[in-house]
Motif scaffolding. Structure first.
Motif, PDB file in Angstrom:
ATOM      1  N   GLY A   1      63.706 -38.363-117.476  1.00  0.00           N
ATOM      2  CA  GLY A   1      64.182 -38.307-116.092  1.00  0.00           C
ATOM      3  C   GLY A   1      65.659 -38.016-116.009  1.00  0.00           C
ATOM      4  O   GLY A   1      66.112 -37.275-115.128  1.00  0.00           O
ATOM      5  N   GLN A   2      66.440 -38.584-116.926  1.00  0.00           N
ATOM      6  CA  GLN A   2      67.881 -38.319-116.945  1.00  0.00           C
ATOM      7  C   GLN A   2      68.158 -36.865-117.306  1.00  0.00           C
ATOM      8  O   GLN A   2      69.033 -36.230-116.721  1.00  0.00           O
ATOM      9  N   ARG A   3      67.412 -36.329-118.243  1.00  0.00           N
ATOM     10  CA  ARG A   3      67.594 -34.917-118.619  1.00  0.00           C
ATOM     11  C   ARG A   3      67.297 -33.999-117.441  1.00  0.00           C
ATOM     12  O   ARG A   3      68.009 -33.021-117.217  1.00  0.00           O
ATOM     13  N   GLN A   4      66.246 -34.331-116.687  1.00  0.00           N
ATOM     14  CA  GLN A   4      65.919 -33.483-115.546  1.00  0.00           C
ATOM     15  C   GLN A   4      67.004 -33.548-114.490  1.00  0.00           C
ATOM     16  O   GLN A   4      67.308 -32.549-113.829  1.00  0.00           O
ATOM     17  N   ARG A   5      67.638 -34.710-114.317  1.00  0.00           N
ATOM     18  CA  ARG A   5      68.743 -34.823-113.373  1.00  0.00           C
ATOM     19  C   ARG A   5      69.945 -33.978-113.816  1.00  0.00           C
ATOM     20  O   ARG A   5      70.627 -33.375-112.989  1.00  0.00           O
TER      21      ARG A   5
ATOM     22  N   GLU B   1      57.645 -26.650-112.755  1.00  0.00           N
ATOM     23  CA  GLU B   1      57.000 -27.882-113.218  1.00  0.00           C
ATOM     24  C   GLU B   1      58.016 -28.964-113.602  1.00  0.00           C
ATOM     25  O   GLU B   1      58.068 -29.408-114.752  1.00  0.00           O
ATOM     26  N   PRO B   2      58.801 -29.434-112.642  1.00  0.00           N
ATOM     27  CA  PRO B   2      59.882 -30.375-112.967  1.00  0.00           C
ATOM     28  C   PRO B   2      59.414 -31.769-113.355  1.00  0.00           C
ATOM     29  O   PRO B   2      60.194 -32.557-113.889  1.00  0.00           O
ATOM     30  N   THR B   3      58.145 -32.097-113.086  1.00  0.00           N
ATOM     31  CA  THR B   3      57.662 -33.463-113.347  1.00  0.00           C
ATOM     32  C   THR B   3      56.574 -33.519-114.403  1.00  0.00           C
ATOM     33  O   THR B   3      56.010 -34.586-114.646  1.00  0.00           O
ATOM     34  N   ALA B   4      56.280 -32.401-115.064  1.00  0.00           N
ATOM     35  CA  ALA B   4      55.132 -32.344-115.974  1.00  0.00           C
ATOM     36  C   ALA B   4      55.257 -33.306-117.142  1.00  0.00           C
ATOM     37  O   ALA B   4      54.253 -33.791-117.661  1.00  0.00           O
TER      38      ALA B   4
ATOM     39  N   SER C   1      58.577 -39.142-111.656  1.00  0.00           N
ATOM     40  CA  SER C   1      58.192 -37.894-110.996  1.00  0.00           C
ATOM     41  C   SER C   1      58.504 -37.946-109.506  1.00  0.00           C
ATOM     42  O   SER C   1      59.041 -36.991-108.930  1.00  0.00           O
ATOM     43  N   ARG C   2      58.168 -39.074-108.866  1.00  0.00           N
ATOM     44  CA  ARG C   2      58.466 -39.217-107.435  1.00  0.00           C
ATOM     45  C   ARG C   2      59.970 -39.212-107.196  1.00  0.00           C
ATOM     46  O   ARG C   2      60.455 -38.614-106.226  1.00  0.00           O
ATOM     47  N   GLN C   3      60.718 -39.876-108.068  1.00  0.00           N
ATOM     48  CA  GLN C   3      62.174 -39.909-107.912  1.00  0.00           C
ATOM     49  C   GLN C   3      62.774 -38.509-108.013  1.00  0.00           C
ATOM     50  O   GLN C   3      63.659 -38.154-107.229  1.00  0.00           O
TER      51      GLN C   3
END
Length: 265
Positions: free
Chosen positions: A149-153, A171-174, A181-183
């Motif tokens: 999650g931190q990497r995606q941010r 696909e940002p939450t895959a 994923s919701r965050q």
């Protein structure tokens, strides 16, 4: 505004990944692309910024037709298209701050990019973005020390520091757990609203898409078979997009999440 006009992609094998797709996406609208694997979702996103070359049709970003640009013009226009990847695409050995600032490489000269010397205003903006996504305290950490999650941010910050006109999100939450994923989806939608950004999100989780986006595009075999609001995804429509399945559980999940959000509010 982003506009796709009769966009077609046919591979050398003869497989047609996109079939005359036509879409108008106004500034500020967050749109989800849904559909089974092989429906053409990732191809559509990559045809917009020409990571995949369309076979025919047009892609317009504002008054600029992207499909006819020379390589040098295309490099400049890509600065206006922020890309967020499923696998984050961070440089593991670099710090969070360095990864975010890499989004400015298209704006600085060769020697500045080689030595990673960025203008102070870019550094200030990177700090501001990291603060906005809750990672200011991790600016000096290496990317390989972060959670998914931190990497995606960090990837979101890297895309936004380009000052884009549109976000292309694949696909940002895959690879994330349901809560994270919701965050991430909530964060993307909030940031688009704050900046008036259009966004196209390729996503497999139908329920997650219905919870957050304003508009859903359903693709099947490269063709648009649904274009409308999330609550229009009835069991019959979902069957048309994906094929036979018991869709009541998905619809119930969305209803339960909506009730939970109202209770928290």
């Amino acid at each position: 505004m982003l506009r796709l006009d009769k966009l077609v992609k046919t591979y050398k094998t003869g497989d047609q990944a996109l079939k005359a797709v036509e879409l108008d996406i106004p500034n500020g609208q967050v749109l989800a692309l849904i559909g089974p694997s092989g429906a053409g979702k990732s191809t559509l996103i990559r045809c917009i910024n020409r990571l995949v070359e369309p076979t025919s049709g047009e892609v317009w970003l504002g008054d600029t037709e992207l499909t006819r640009l020379s390589p040098s013009r295309l490099r400049r226009e890509r600065r206006r298209m922020g890309m967020i990847f499923q696998e984050y695409a961070l440089v593991e050995r670099l710090t969070v701050m360095e990864n975010v600032l890499s989004g400015r490489l298209g704006y600085v000269g060769f020697w500045q990019s080689l030595t990673r010397r960025f203008p102070q205003k870019d550094v200030d903006e990177a700090f501001r973005l990291l603060d906005r996504v809750g990672l200011l305290h991790m600016a000096d950490k290496r990317a390989d020390e972060l959670s998914g999650g931190q990497r995606q941010r960090v990837g979101i910050c890297r895309a936004l520091i380009q000052d884009p006109a549109v976000l292309l999100v694949d696909e940002p939450t895959a690879s994330l757990d349901p809560k994270t994923s919701r965050q991430i989806m909530r964060l993307i939608c909030e940031l688009c609203a704050e900046r008036g950004l259009a966004a196209i999100i390729n996503i497999h989780d139908v329920a997650l898409a219905q919870m957050f986006v304003q508009r859903v595009i359903g693709l099947r075999l490269g063709a648009v078979v649904y274009d409308g609001p999330p609550d229009g995804l009835t069991p019959d429509k979902l069957t048309e997009i994906y094929g036979e399945e018991d869709w009541e559980a998905t619809i119930d999940k969305v209803d339960d999440e909506d009730e939970e959000a109202e209770a928290i509010a």
